[in-house]
Design an enzyme around this catalytic site. Structure first.
Site, PDB file in Angstrom:
ATOM      1  N   LYS A 114     -15.976  53.708 -89.722  1.00  0.00           N
ATOM      2  CA  LYS A 114     -15.742  52.257 -89.735  1.00  0.00           C
ATOM      3  C   LYS A 114     -16.955  51.478 -90.223  1.00  0.00           C
ATOM      4  O   LYS A 114     -16.808  50.443 -90.849  1.00  0.00           O
ATOM      5  CB  LYS A 114     -15.295  51.758 -88.344  1.00  0.00           C
ATOM      6  CG  LYS A 114     -13.902  52.250 -87.975  1.00  0.00           C
ATOM      7  CD  LYS A 114     -13.155  51.304 -87.046  1.00  0.00           C
ATOM      8  CE  LYS A 114     -11.697  51.742 -86.902  1.00  0.00           C
ATOM      9  NZ  LYS A 114     -10.963  51.039 -85.858  1.00  0.00           N
ATOM     10  N   LYS A 197      -2.279  58.550 -93.003  1.00  0.00           N
ATOM     11  CA  LYS A 197      -1.402  58.294 -91.862  1.00  0.00           C
ATOM     12  C   LYS A 197      -0.824  56.871 -91.914  1.00  0.00           C
ATOM     13  O   LYS A 197      -1.450  55.968 -92.468  1.00  0.00           O
ATOM     14  CB  LYS A 197      -2.132  58.566 -90.547  1.00  0.00           C
ATOM     15  CG  LYS A 197      -2.922  57.422 -90.007  1.00  0.00           C
ATOM     16  CD  LYS A 197      -3.381  57.699 -88.598  1.00  0.00           C
ATOM     17  CE  LYS A 197      -3.970  56.435 -88.025  1.00  0.00           C
ATOM     18  NZ  LYS A 197      -2.969  55.419 -87.683  1.00  0.00           N
ATOM     19  N   LYS A 200      -1.399  50.472 -88.964  1.00  0.00           N
ATOM     20  CA  LYS A 200      -1.262  49.014 -88.895  1.00  0.00           C
ATOM     21  C   LYS A 200      -2.100  48.336 -89.953  1.00  0.00           C
ATOM     22  O   LYS A 200      -1.765  47.274 -90.438  1.00  0.00           O
ATOM     23  CB  LYS A 200      -1.770  48.505 -87.543  1.00  0.00           C
ATOM     24  CG  LYS A 200      -0.945  48.839 -86.367  1.00  0.00           C
ATOM     25  CD  LYS A 200      -1.436  47.993 -85.175  1.00  0.00           C
ATOM     26  CE  LYS A 200      -1.866  48.843 -84.009  1.00  0.00           C
ATOM     27  NZ  LYS A 200      -3.317  48.907 -83.840  1.00  0.00           N
TER      28      LYS A 200
HETATM   29  P1  ATP Z   1      -5.372  50.839 -87.069  1.00  0.00           P
HETATM   30  O1  ATP Z   1      -4.999  51.040 -88.492  1.00  0.00           O
HETATM   31  O2  ATP Z   1      -5.745  49.420 -86.704  1.00  0.00           O
HETATM   32  O3  ATP Z   1      -6.342  51.879 -86.540  1.00  0.00           O
HETATM   33  P2  ATP Z   1      -3.196  52.336 -85.992  1.00  0.00           P
HETATM   34  O4  ATP Z   1      -1.888  52.187 -86.652  1.00  0.00           O
HETATM   35  O5  ATP Z   1      -3.992  53.566 -86.280  1.00  0.00           O
HETATM   36  O6  ATP Z   1      -4.011  51.009 -86.272  1.00  0.00           O
HETATM   37  P3  ATP Z   1      -4.017  52.395 -83.266  1.00  0.00           P
HETATM   38  O7  ATP Z   1      -4.003  51.139 -82.454  1.00  0.00           O
HETATM   39  O8  ATP Z   1      -5.322  52.891 -83.811  1.00  0.00           O
HETATM   40  O9  ATP Z   1      -2.954  52.227 -84.442  1.00  0.00           O
HETATM   41  O10 ATP Z   1      -3.372  53.558 -82.424  1.00  0.00           O
HETATM   42  C1  ATP Z   1      -2.476  53.362 -81.361  1.00  0.00           C
HETATM   43  C2  ATP Z   1      -1.894  54.685 -80.939  1.00  0.00           C
HETATM   44  O11 ATP Z   1      -0.966  55.116 -81.942  1.00  0.00           O
HETATM   45  C3  ATP Z   1      -2.926  55.805 -80.825  1.00  0.00           C
HETATM   46  O12 ATP Z   1      -2.576  56.622 -79.720  1.00  0.00           O
HETATM   47  C4  ATP Z   1      -2.778  56.561 -82.112  1.00  0.00           C
HETATM   48  O13 ATP Z   1      -3.148  57.931 -81.980  1.00  0.00           O
HETATM   49  C5  ATP Z   1      -1.291  56.409 -82.397  1.00  0.00           C
HETATM   50  N1  ATP Z   1      -0.991  56.433 -83.824  1.00  0.00           N
HETATM   51  C6  ATP Z   1      -1.461  55.555 -84.742  1.00  0.00           C
HETATM   52  N2  ATP Z   1      -0.971  55.848 -85.946  1.00  0.00           N
HETATM   53  C7  ATP Z   1      -0.177  56.950 -85.803  1.00  0.00           C
HETATM   54  C8  ATP Z   1       0.610  57.712 -86.702  1.00  0.00           C
HETATM   55  N3  ATP Z   1       0.670  57.414 -87.985  1.00  0.00           N
HETATM   56  N4  ATP Z   1       1.297  58.779 -86.218  1.00  0.00           N
HETATM   57  C9  ATP Z   1       1.224  59.086 -84.911  1.00  0.00           C
HETATM   58  N5  ATP Z   1       0.510  58.395 -84.002  1.00  0.00           N
HETATM   59  C10 ATP Z   1      -0.186  57.326 -84.432  1.00  0.00           C
HETATM   60 MG    MG Z   2      -6.064  53.789 -85.582  1.00  0.00          MG
END
Ligand code: ATP
Ligand code: MG
Length: 334
Positions: A114, A197, A200
């Protein structure tokens, strides 16, 4: 058994969050025996380690809380709150900042990713983020922490901090939290790139299915999802070098609650022209009821805020004895 986990209230909850994390939280909540409990929180204190829009953060916190409830988190059975309303997180974090070592934090891959090349310009909060995460779970003496693969290192650090604190102050205060990685939790990839992956923070909305997306948007995103010209194989081995195909099959299997092998047995030989509409039907059928609940909850945001406030009061009471014991151990209660 005490389960603690959090999610940042940034952006919209998407299919990857739901299938990879939230659904496992709901399963844990539903399997709790008497005397066990679950605490789930919106990590708004974590969100402020990067530049944020305050009005949007407040809005997202309510939206994300509503999305969790719509997904099956029951605020009567689980403690649901936002971190900022429970000062013990920030207070304990400072106490633990005396225990955590620079060298430990310097090794964190999330920090390296990051901060990138601009470490000098990164916020101090981004660096100490894992110490706050340690406080998040240690404040409640969590036994089990559902985490994705990407957070395993931070949980390991929380254990190191707990061990050193207990040893330094000669006290058996902090419980060592175990990572809980559900074998059923799939990793969902971007609809635009099977090697990245679903996330968000991906600038392309077409890369993810949001829980707020309507039926048409879901169908359209899946129709346009990257795939390949091949047919579905009859076993998982046939998906090895086909990340996009594998992702769509993974999504289908997770939504249907079926093993990948079962999905392939039924759809082997089909091209994506046939498989994608079937996947869209399934996604719409599964996500429709969640979206309906979410829409209803968002009609009364004040009620969602009340749910969070009640949860925060419960969480404050749960964390208080641990925080007090930590203060006593450190000579901060005279
Ligand atoms: P950011 O891009 O802001 O990091 P994110 O989509 O990765 O957002 P997080 O808030 O980091 O979401 O993660 C929330 C939860 O969702 C965590 O437990 C993470 O492991 C899970 N998670 C996030 N993206 C995935 C994905 N693509 N597949 C499975 N689990 C996910
Ligand atoms: Mg994340």
């Amino acid at each position: 058994m005490r389960v603690v986990s959090g999610i940042q209230p940034t952006g919209n909850l998407h299919l990857g969050n739901y299938l990879g994390a939230i659904r496992q939280w709901v399963a844990l909540q539903d399997s709790m025996a008497a005397g066990d409990d679950c605490l789930f929180f919106l990590a708004d204190l974590h969100a402020v380690t990067v530049a944020i829009d305050p009005a949007e953060l407040a809005r997202n916190t309510i939206k994300m809380a509503a999305a969790l409830v719509a997904s099956g988190i029951d605020p009567d059975r689980s403690t649901l709150f936002n971190q900022a309303r429970v000062p013990a997180h920030a207070e304990l974090q400072w106490l633990l900042a005396g225990t955590a070592r620079m060298g430990w934090l310097n090794r964190m891959t999330q920090w390296k990713d990051k901060a990138g090349k601009n470490r000098e310009g990164a916020s101090v909060g981004l660096f100490t983020y894992p110490v706050l995460q340690a406080a998040d779970v240690l404040a409640y003496r969590a036994t089990h922490v559902p985490v994705g693969d990407d957070q395993k290192q931070h949980l390991e650090l929380a254990r190191d901090i707990a061990t050193k604190f207990n040893a330094d102050f000669d006290i058996d205060l902090f419980t060592l939290p175990e990572p809980f990685i559900s074998p059923a939790a799939p990793r969902i990839m971007s609809l635009r790139d099977g090697t990245a992956k679903m996330s968000k923070s991906d600038p392309s909305d077409a890369s993810r299915i949001n829980l707020v997306d309507g039926d048409d948007a879901i169908a359209q995103k899946l129709r346009k999802a990257k795939s390949d010209a091949g047919e579905l194989p009859d076993s998982a081995g046939g998906l090895a070098d086909r990340p996009e195909a594998r992702n769509l099959v993974t999504i289908y299997a997770a939504l249907a609650n079926e093993p990948v092998a079962t999905v392939l047995a039924r759809h082997a030989g089909q091209g994506f022209g046939t498989f994608k509409p079937a996947l869209a039907d399934l996604a719409i059928a599964t996500l429709g009821p969640i979206r309906a609940r979410l829409t209803r909850l968002l009609d009364d945001r004040g009620a969602v805020a009340t749910v969070l406030e009640k949860g925060a009061a419960k969480a404050r009471a749960t964390a208080a004895p641990t925080l007090l014991a930590a203060q006593r151990a450190m000579g901060l209660q005279v």
